[in-house]
Design a protein around this motif. Sequence first.
Motif, mmCIF file in Angstrom:
data_model
loop_
_atom_site.group_PDB
_atom_site.id
_atom_site.type_symbol
_atom_site.label_atom_id
_atom_site.label_comp_id
_atom_site.label_asym_id
_atom_site.label_seq_id
_atom_site.Cartn_x
_atom_site.Cartn_y
_atom_site.Cartn_z
ATOM 1 N N LYS A 250 -4.099 0.027 4.194
ATOM 2 C CA LYS A 250 -3.432 1.298 4.490
ATOM 3 C C LYS A 250 -2.082 1.067 5.150
ATOM 4 N N GLU A 251 -2.048 0.128 6.106
ATOM 5 C CA GLU A 251 -0.803 -0.160 6.829
ATOM 6 C C GLU A 251 0.283 -0.671 5.881
ATOM 7 N N ALA A 252 -0.105 -1.586 4.988
ATOM 8 C CA ALA A 252 0.874 -2.172 4.061
ATOM 9 C C ALA A 252 1.420 -1.112 3.109
ATOM 10 N N LEU A 253 0.538 -0.263 2.600
ATOM 11 C CA LEU A 253 0.972 0.776 1.665
ATOM 12 C C LEU A 253 1.869 1.795 2.361
ATOM 13 N N LEU A 254 1.526 2.139 3.610
ATOM 14 C CA LEU A 254 2.339 3.080 4.385
ATOM 15 C C LEU A 254 3.726 2.500 4.656
ATOM 16 N N ALA A 256 5.266 0.290 2.970
ATOM 17 C CA ALA A 256 6.021 0.144 1.720
ATOM 18 C C ALA A 256 6.348 1.496 1.086
ATOM 19 N N GLY A 257 5.820 2.578 1.672
ATOM 20 C CA GLY A 257 6.077 3.903 1.127
ATOM 21 C C GLY A 257 5.380 4.140 -0.200
ATOM 22 N N ILE A 258 4.180 3.562 -0.356
ATOM 23 C CA ILE A 258 3.444 3.655 -1.612
ATOM 24 C C ILE A 258 2.162 4.450 -1.406
ATOM 25 N N ASP A 259 1.936 5.427 -2.245
ATOM 26 C CA ASP A 259 0.723 6.244 -2.202
ATOM 27 C C ASP A 259 -0.449 5.418 -2.716
ATOM 28 N N GLY A 260 -1.466 5.237 -1.888
ATOM 29 C CA GLY A 260 -2.619 4.430 -2.268
ATOM 30 C C GLY A 260 -3.436 5.011 -3.401
ATOM 31 N N ALA A 261 -3.187 6.284 -3.748
ATOM 32 C CA ALA A 261 -3.919 6.926 -4.837
ATOM 33 C C ALA A 261 -3.319 6.580 -6.206
ATOM 34 N N PHE A 272 5.550 -4.277 -5.495
ATOM 35 C CA PHE A 272 4.627 -5.394 -5.271
ATOM 36 C C PHE A 272 5.199 -6.341 -4.214
ATOM 37 N N ALA A 273 6.504 -6.555 -4.250
ATOM 38 C CA ALA A 273 7.158 -7.439 -3.278
ATOM 39 C C ALA A 273 7.072 -6.854 -1.870
ATOM 40 N N ALA A 274 7.205 -5.534 -1.752
ATOM 41 C CA ALA A 274 7.156 -4.887 -0.441
ATOM 42 C C ALA A 274 5.792 -5.082 0.218
ATOM 43 N N ILE A 275 4.721 -4.941 -0.567
ATOM 44 C CA ILE A 275 3.364 -5.168 -0.029
ATOM 45 C C ILE A 275 3.211 -6.630 0.383
ATOM 46 N N THR A 276 3.677 -7.521 -0.475
ATOM 47 C CA THR A 276 3.588 -8.962 -0.205
ATOM 48 C C THR A 276 4.278 -9.315 1.100
ATOM 49 N N ASN A 277 5.484 -8.830 1.286
ATOM 50 C CA ASN A 277 6.264 -9.207 2.467
ATOM 51 C C ASN A 277 5.711 -8.585 3.744
#
Length: 281
Positions: A250-254, A256-261, A272-277
Amino acid sequence: MIEPTIANRDVTLHILKTFGIHMSKKLGQNFLIDEQVVQAIVQAANIQTGDAVLEIGPGIGTLTQGLVRSGAQVTAVEIDRQLVTVLAKTLEGYENVRVVHGDILRVNISQEMGTDSYKVVANLPYYITTPIIMGLLEQRLPVELLVTMVQKEVARRMVALPGTKDYGALSVAVQYYTEPEIMFIVPPRSFVPAPAVESAVIRCTVRTQPPVTVQSEKLFFQIVKAAFSQRRKTLFNALKTTGRPPEEIKEALLAAGIDGARRGETLSLEEFAAITNYWSK
C-alpha cells in the motif's frame, strides 16, 4: 564461380533431398525460400561491408548467404550437427563466415564474438524465441542491433504498449533494453514447410541506457513478473506474490501515485520503476 541462391524453393528442396534432411518439428525448422525476404532482413539490419554479425540457427545457410554476400563477417551458431555438415557445403564458396556447432543458450558468446560491437540477425525457432532474445539482452553483450524473424504474435507482444491485450512482461523487458519496431510481415508461403502462422521481422535497437532509472534491476523484474503473473488480479493482490506485507505494498503504491485496483497490464515502465525505487530505499 557464382553460388546458386539458396532462398529458392527448388534449390532448397534439392539441398534437403541431397542431404536427406527431414524437417524437425522439435527444432522448429521451417526453411526460408523467398529471396526478397532475405534481402529485406539484410537491409533492416543495415549491413555494411565488414560488419560483425552473429547469426543464430543458420539452417542450410539461406539467410547466411544473404549476409555474407553483403560483406558481413558472420559467425553462425547451429545446434543441429547434420546442418553443420550441410553448411560446410552450401557456404564453401565464402570466406567471411564461420560456423559454430552449439546451443546458443550454452555457447560462450563473448568468447566467440569478442568485445567489439556486433549485430545479431536470426530467423529464430518459434518454440525458443523468448529465451534466446532475453538471454542475449540480459547478458549485456556489446550487441548494437537485433534483427530477428519471430512469430507475428510474439513481435506484437514485444512492441505492445500499456493497456493493450498484447502488453506483458516480455513487452516491458524488451522495451527496457531496446527500442523495438516491427519492420514487415512474412507470409507462410515464404517457407517450406509453410508454418501455420504468419511471421514478422522485428528490429530491436539496443539502448545505451534504459529508459527508466531503477535502483535494482533484479527487483524491477520481480515486480514486473508478479504484476503479470495473474492478469485478472488487481495490482495490489498481484504484488502479494513478491512476499511483501500488504502495508508495504500500500505504501509503495501510494508513494508512486498508483491505484492498487488497477491491473498490471496498465502500468508503464516509469510506474514499475517508481514501485521498485520506493522498495529499494
